[in-house]
Write a protein that holds these residues in place. Structure first.
Motif, PDB file in Angstrom:
ATOM      1  N   THR A  64       3.559  -0.644   9.916  1.00  0.00           N
ATOM      2  CA  THR A  64       3.388  -1.321   8.426  1.00  0.00           C
ATOM      3  C   THR A  64       4.448  -1.839   7.858  1.00  0.00           C
ATOM      4  O   THR A  64       5.659  -1.489   8.324  1.00  0.00           O
ATOM      5  N   ARG A  65       4.542  -2.450   6.653  1.00  0.00           N
ATOM      6  CA  ARG A  65       5.653  -2.986   5.991  1.00  0.00           C
ATOM      7  C   ARG A  65       6.299  -2.014   4.912  1.00  0.00           C
ATOM      8  O   ARG A  65       5.465  -0.940   4.433  1.00  0.00           O
ATOM      9  N   ASP A  95       3.944  -1.730   1.799  1.00  0.00           N
ATOM     10  CA  ASP A  95       2.452  -1.236   1.820  1.00  0.00           C
ATOM     11  C   ASP A  95       2.544   0.207   1.444  1.00  0.00           C
ATOM     12  O   ASP A  95       3.481   0.818   1.651  1.00  0.00           O
ATOM     13  N   LEU A 137      -2.788  -2.542   1.828  1.00  0.00           N
ATOM     14  CA  LEU A 137      -1.632  -3.742   2.259  1.00  0.00           C
ATOM     15  C   LEU A 137      -1.882  -4.731   1.403  1.00  0.00           C
ATOM     16  O   LEU A 137      -3.092  -5.528   1.427  1.00  0.00           O
ATOM     17  N   THR A 183      -2.327  -9.308   1.793  1.00  0.00           N
ATOM     18  CA  THR A 183      -2.708  -9.222   3.382  1.00  0.00           C
ATOM     19  C   THR A 183      -4.397  -9.597   3.012  1.00  0.00           C
ATOM     20  O   THR A 183      -5.062  -8.661   2.759  1.00  0.00           O
ATOM     21  N   ALA A 226      -5.041  -8.093   8.338  1.00  0.00           N
ATOM     22  CA  ALA A 226      -5.194  -6.553   8.199  1.00  0.00           C
ATOM     23  C   ALA A 226      -5.767  -6.072   9.661  1.00  0.00           C
ATOM     24  O   ALA A 226      -5.444  -5.189   9.980  1.00  0.00           O
TER      25      ALA A 226
END
Length: 541
Positions: A451-452, A455, A469, A472, A477
């Motif tokens: 993930t980023r 998030d 998220l 997104t 997703a």
């Protein structure tokens, strides 16, 4: 109002714009000059500013940098009262580059910094990236290519995936020029490895920029790209590959009156001729540069000219001529070095004064900041799950309302993923609770890796995790969670315990509705559907 004069002004501006697009510099300069005169007579400020910016552009591309700097000051005086704007930033960027090329580093730094401050006020990432490139170019010409490269990479990161061909061409050509500047700065200094690394970086940038330059289609950018790549290949000893690029750059520069660029290419072709022991051809390129009087005003180009002329005269055995060019080179280099030091001194002194003023104000806030930081640290601690290090339900309660409200107001997409470890009770029963805890810790790490940083990740309870998220859509997703599911399935769980298998069932729900409870409820239903369908899968609400 004289209608004929107004019509002529409109026509001149149109022809000047067309000339800018077609890179017909002489015609463009004439039409922009006429438009400037008519607009001033009529009192049309916006038209006078446009005509002035076009005149500055044409002088800049022709290499008439002293004329360009003088005119730029007039146009800036017209534009500043109107406030920050992208055109003013562009004018300051051109002026900064021209001044630095001439060795007027104080003007270059002042314009680059003003451009940077205005870009920040405009809150425009593309304009800010161009400003950072200009500031970097100043530092490169001042003999600090390392700082220049840092600023240019910062500019590239600022726009990243949103960059247009124009921004990529500016950044990559600047990075190529900066790497070449680093090589020239360190050559013959004993740092052979660093020199070669600089050339390899320049080669990478020079090759990477070509498709973007072709896509952009701007003639000066194409000529500059060919010139940069040809110079890199020349310095790497690839003479056969370098020559077509340099010849193409020279033909384009001469055809379009890019005189400063033509002078630079002539110097490179003279270096190539010397490498091929063709002294007559080398001298012909030196003389071609000397015939372009505009180039001689450019102190950086003059340095290159005197250096290659010195080498030609030395190879010819004409020691008087060689000494003349060597002394001229050293005078220019000393003058340039003094200008660099003076500009840097003023720049850093002004920065120091500003820092001291800020420090006096900061001191009053430090105790408050320390207390705030401690409070935030304690709050962060109670919002973290001690086993996995992810957020907990308190973390969700603190962060989710603001995020939901922001997404709803801006109509931004948001997807929530509820993630459950399949048959986790069996894992605890068969492998022990210590292994179960280790599984949860490794799942948390795999979740972070897939993930980023923006998030929201938390342990929702037991073997359940929640990932929020923002920005997104559901399809994206799904791709993220499918990648996570595959990573978990492929993970070597045997290292923890023989026979251990871990899979995930994931349910997704996307806004609208912009409600935490409703999204969690829908994601929960989707997750149970994934389990009903056989587990180890992702399901959409």
């Amino acid at each position: 109002m004289p209608i004929a004069l107004t019509d002529r002004l409109t026509q001149c501006l149109k022809e000047a714009r067309d000339a800018q697009h077609e890179a017909t510099l002489e015609l463009g300069l004439a039409r922009a000059g006429e438009a400037w005169t008519h607009a001033r007579q009529l009192g049309f400020l916006s038209e006078q500013i446009e005509a002035g910016r076009l005149r500055v552009y044409f002088h800049y591309r022709r290499g008439e940098l002293q004329e360009m700097l003088e005119l730029s000051q007039e146009v800036q005086a017209l534009m500043r009262p109107l406030g920050a704007s992208a055109p003013l930033c562009e004018l300051l960027r051109w002026t900064s580059l021209a001044a630095s090329e001439l060795g007027d580093f104080e003007t270059g730094l002042n314009c680059a910094n003003e451009c940077h401050e205005l870009a920040r006020a405009l809150d425009d990432k593309r304009v800010l990236a161009a400003a950072l490139n200009a500031l970097g170019a100043c530092f490169e010409r001042m003999g600090d290519p390392w700082q220049a490269e840092r600023l240019m990479n910062e500019a590239a990161a600022l726009v990243r995936d949103e960059a247009t061909a124009y921004e990529r061409v500016i950044t990559l050509n600047n990075l190529c020029t900066t790497a070449l500047g680093e090589y020239h700065l360190m050559r013959d200094s004993g740092h052979e490895k660093a020199c070669q690394e600089a050339l390899q970086r320049a080669l990478h940038y020079g090759r990477e920029v070509r498709p973007h330059a072709r896509q952009l289609g701007e003639l000066y950018a194409l000529a500059l790209t060919d010139s940069n790549l040809g110079e890199v290949l020349l310095l790497l000893g690839e003479l056969g590959e370098a020559e077509p690029y340099l010849r193409a750059a020279l033909a384009q520069a001469q055809a379009r009156q890019f005189d400063a660029l033509a002078g630079r290419v002539h110097c490179n072709l003279a270096e190539m001729a010397l490498a091929q022991d063709d002294l007559a051809r080398a001298w012909s390129h030196v003389l071609a540069v000397q015939d372009e009087t505009t180039v001689l005003f450019n102190s950086y180009q003059a340095l290159r000219l005197h250096r290659v002329a010195y080498r030609c005269a030395k190879a010819e055995g004409n020691l008087d001529e060689a000494l003349h060019h060597l002394e001229a080179f050293q005078r220019l280099e000393r003058r340039r070095s003094v200008a660099q030091l003076m500009a840097q001194s003023r720049f850093f002194v002004s920065r120091l004064e500003a820092e001291q003023a800020r420090a006096a104000a900061d001191q009053a806030h430090r105790k408050v900041d320390a207390l705030t930081a401690r409070t935030q640290e304690l709050e962060a601690h109670v919002q973290r799950d001690p086993l996995t290090g992810l957020g907990n339900r308190r973390f969700l309660e603190a962060r989710m309302p603001g995020l939901i409200l922001d997404c709803e107001q801006q109509q931004r997409p948001l997807t929530l993923a509820l993630i459950d470890a399949d048959h986790f009770k069996q894992i605890n029963d068969q492998h022990g609770h210590a292994i179960g805890d280790a599984v949860l810790q490794q799942l948390a790490q795999l979740l972070r890796e897939n993930t980023r940083g923006s998030d929201l990740l938390l342990r929702y309870g037991g073997e359940e995790f929640l990932a929020v998220l923002p920005d997104t859509v559901a399809d994206r997703a799904f791709e993220v969670c499918e990648r996570l599911r595959q990573s978990v399935e492929a993970h070597d769980w045997q290292d923890l315990s023989p026979g251990l298998v871990v899979t995930l069932s994931i349910g997704l729900a996307s806004a609208p509705p912009y409600s935490t409870d409703l999204l969690i409820s829908r994601a929960d239903a989707a997750m149970y559907r994934a389990k009903h369908l056989g587990r180890n899968r992702v399901a959409l609400a």
